[in-house]
Design an enzyme around this catalytic site. Structure first.
Site, PDB file in Angstrom:
ATOM      1  N   ALA A  35       1.009  -1.108   0.066  1.00 30.14           N
ATOM      2  CA  ALA A  35      -0.221   0.001  -0.012  1.00 30.14           C
ATOM      3  C   ALA A  35       1.065   1.142  -0.099  1.00 30.14           C
ATOM      4  O   ALA A  35       0.743   2.047  -0.887  1.00 30.14           O
ATOM      5  CB  ALA A  35      -0.888  -0.058   1.037  1.00 30.14           C
TER       6      ALA A  35
ATOM      7  N   LYS B   2     -29.611   4.853 -17.059  1.00 33.58           N
ATOM      8  CA  LYS B   2     -28.609   4.340 -16.323  1.00 33.58           C
ATOM      9  C   LYS B   2     -27.793   3.636 -17.431  1.00 33.58           C
ATOM     10  O   LYS B   2     -28.131   2.548 -17.871  1.00 33.58           O
ATOM     11  CB  LYS B   2     -29.259   3.234 -15.365  1.00 33.58           C
TER      12      LYS B   2
HETATM   13  C1  JCF Z   1     -24.869   8.417  -7.115  1.00 37.26           C
HETATM   14  C2  JCF Z   1     -25.034   7.286  -8.364  1.00 37.26           C
HETATM   15  C3  JCF Z   1     -24.209   6.274  -8.545  1.00 37.26           C
HETATM   16  C4  JCF Z   1     -24.277   5.456  -9.698  1.00 37.26           C
HETATM   17  C5  JCF Z   1     -24.754   6.130 -10.898  1.00 37.26           C
HETATM   18  C6  JCF Z   1     -24.456   5.112 -12.107  1.00 37.26           C
HETATM   19  C7  JCF Z   1     -25.260   6.030 -13.130  1.00 37.26           C
HETATM   20  C8  JCF Z   1     -24.996   5.228 -14.414  1.00 37.26           C
HETATM   21  N1  JCF Z   1     -24.652   3.843 -14.566  1.00 37.26           N
HETATM   22  O1  JCF Z   1     -25.424   5.755 -15.310  1.00 37.26           O
HETATM   23  C9  JCF Z   1     -25.948   7.259 -13.251  1.00 37.26           C
HETATM   24  C10 JCF Z   1     -25.741   8.022 -11.897  1.00 37.26           C
HETATM   25  O2  JCF Z   1     -26.330   9.202 -11.888  1.00 37.26           O
HETATM   26  C11 JCF Z   1     -25.239   7.383 -10.784  1.00 37.26           C
HETATM   27  N2  JCF Z   1     -25.492   8.030  -9.640  1.00 37.26           N
END
Ligand code: JCF
Length: 323
Positions: A33, A117
């Protein structure tokens, strides 16, 4: 720069010494580390002052790469994961719990940002004095891998931020590969008799986690910014305005985002995005809902490592994930 040259020389000597102890005499004096921290410091210094990176620098000689290949980076703020909603009911409950947690009255409006997402891999980009000094994968949320030089090869990732950006800002988002680029890459690999990637997400992960940044540079990687970590000054009072701010820094923010009020609007947006996802040139696996006001996000906080102020509403898994 002179001062940087001094500390660079000292750092290189120290790392060379520990390399000798570890590789030649098999008697390391410091922990992996601590060694990784030295290397991360050197990578940071050479990213800030590229002219210091000599061809024989420990960051260039493969032998010195730590066993697992990448230096570890501890995130200043944990990279949060998202709780999942599968049914509309879960979404209604999420909003009801948030309203309760915020002591909202029936007719108090609750604005929520909905965004697709992205099905890629999360990364965190740390800008100090408006220069990218460290980029890391999410890893386990607390510690990730240093992929700074690889991230610098992605067009969507700015090397520097505009003068109005805070002195310290960590930008978080998703590294991904488009579906068409993924198909072309696999065609080339098939012709070259190389193993194929199973899906764009694996292709993005495999391309980002290359020890040689020149290989990463040749891969068609992209980046959507969607959040932030440690900042020396708040970006904006709301999620929506913060995304506008990230766009003003030069990042690509997903254009399908929508500011919604109430469950009906969120669920309508979820269906719209779901119906159109096959026409998108990138994979998504749901829609993320985030309470818009950042003071309300802070009030709701997080439980374990998932925020109470956000949730991912997933699409039903497709039968055949093949392409
Ligand atoms: C807080 C958080 C955590 C993971 C996330 C993941 C995505 C995504 N995979 O697009 C979008 C987001 O606004 C996210 N927001």
């Amino acid at each position: 720069l002179e001062e940087a040259r001094q500390s660079h020389r000292a750092l290189v000597q120290r790392i060379r010494y520990h390399d000798r102890r570890y590789y030649k005499e098999d008697a390391p004096e410091i922990s992996d580390a601590d060694y990784d921290r030295l290397r991360a410091d050197l990578i940071r210094l050479e990213t800030l002052y590229p002219e210091l990176q000599t061809a024989d620098s420990p960051t260039r000689t493969v032998g010195a790469a730590p066993a697992e290949g990448f230096a570890k980076v501890r995130h200043a703020r944990p990279m949060l994961s998202l709780a999942n909603a599968f049914e509309d009911e879960d979404v209604v409950e999420f909003l009801a719990r948030a309203r309760k947690g915020l002591n909202l009255k029936e007719d108090d409006e609750l604005a929520v940002v909905a965004e697709p997402k992205i099905d890629g891999l999360s990364a965190s980009l740390r800008y100090e004095n408006r220069r990218l000094v460290v980029a890391a994968t999410r890893g386990d949320g607390t510690e990730g891998e240093d992929v700074t030089r690889n991230m610098l090869t992605i067009d969507d990732v700015p090397d520097t931020l505009p003068d109005d950006a805070p002195d310290l800002v960590e930008v978080r988002g998703e590294v991904y590969m488009g579906k068409a680029d993924f198909a072309t890459l696999n065609e080339r690999r098939a012709e070259a008799g190389e193993a194929l990637f199973a899906n764009p997400r694996n292709a993005a992960a495999g391309s980002l986690r290359q020890l040689d940044p020149e290989i990463t540079r040749k891969r068609p990687l992209k980046f959507f910014a969607y959040a932030w970590g440690e900042v020396s000054a708040p970006l904006a009072p709301t999620q929506w305005a913060a995304l506008d701010r990230l766009e003003s820094f030069g990042f690509t923010v997903n254009p399908l985002r929508r500011l919604c009020r109430g469950a009906d609007e969120l669920l309508a947006r979820y269906r719209e995005i779901g119906d159109g996802r096959h026409a998108l040139d990138y994979d998504i696996d749901g829609v993320v809902y985030k309470i818009d006001r950042l003071d309300w996000q802070a009030l709701l906080g997080q439980v374990a490592r998932a925020p109470r102020w956000a949730i991912a509403h997933k699409f039903p898994a497709e039968q055949a994930k093949t392409r």
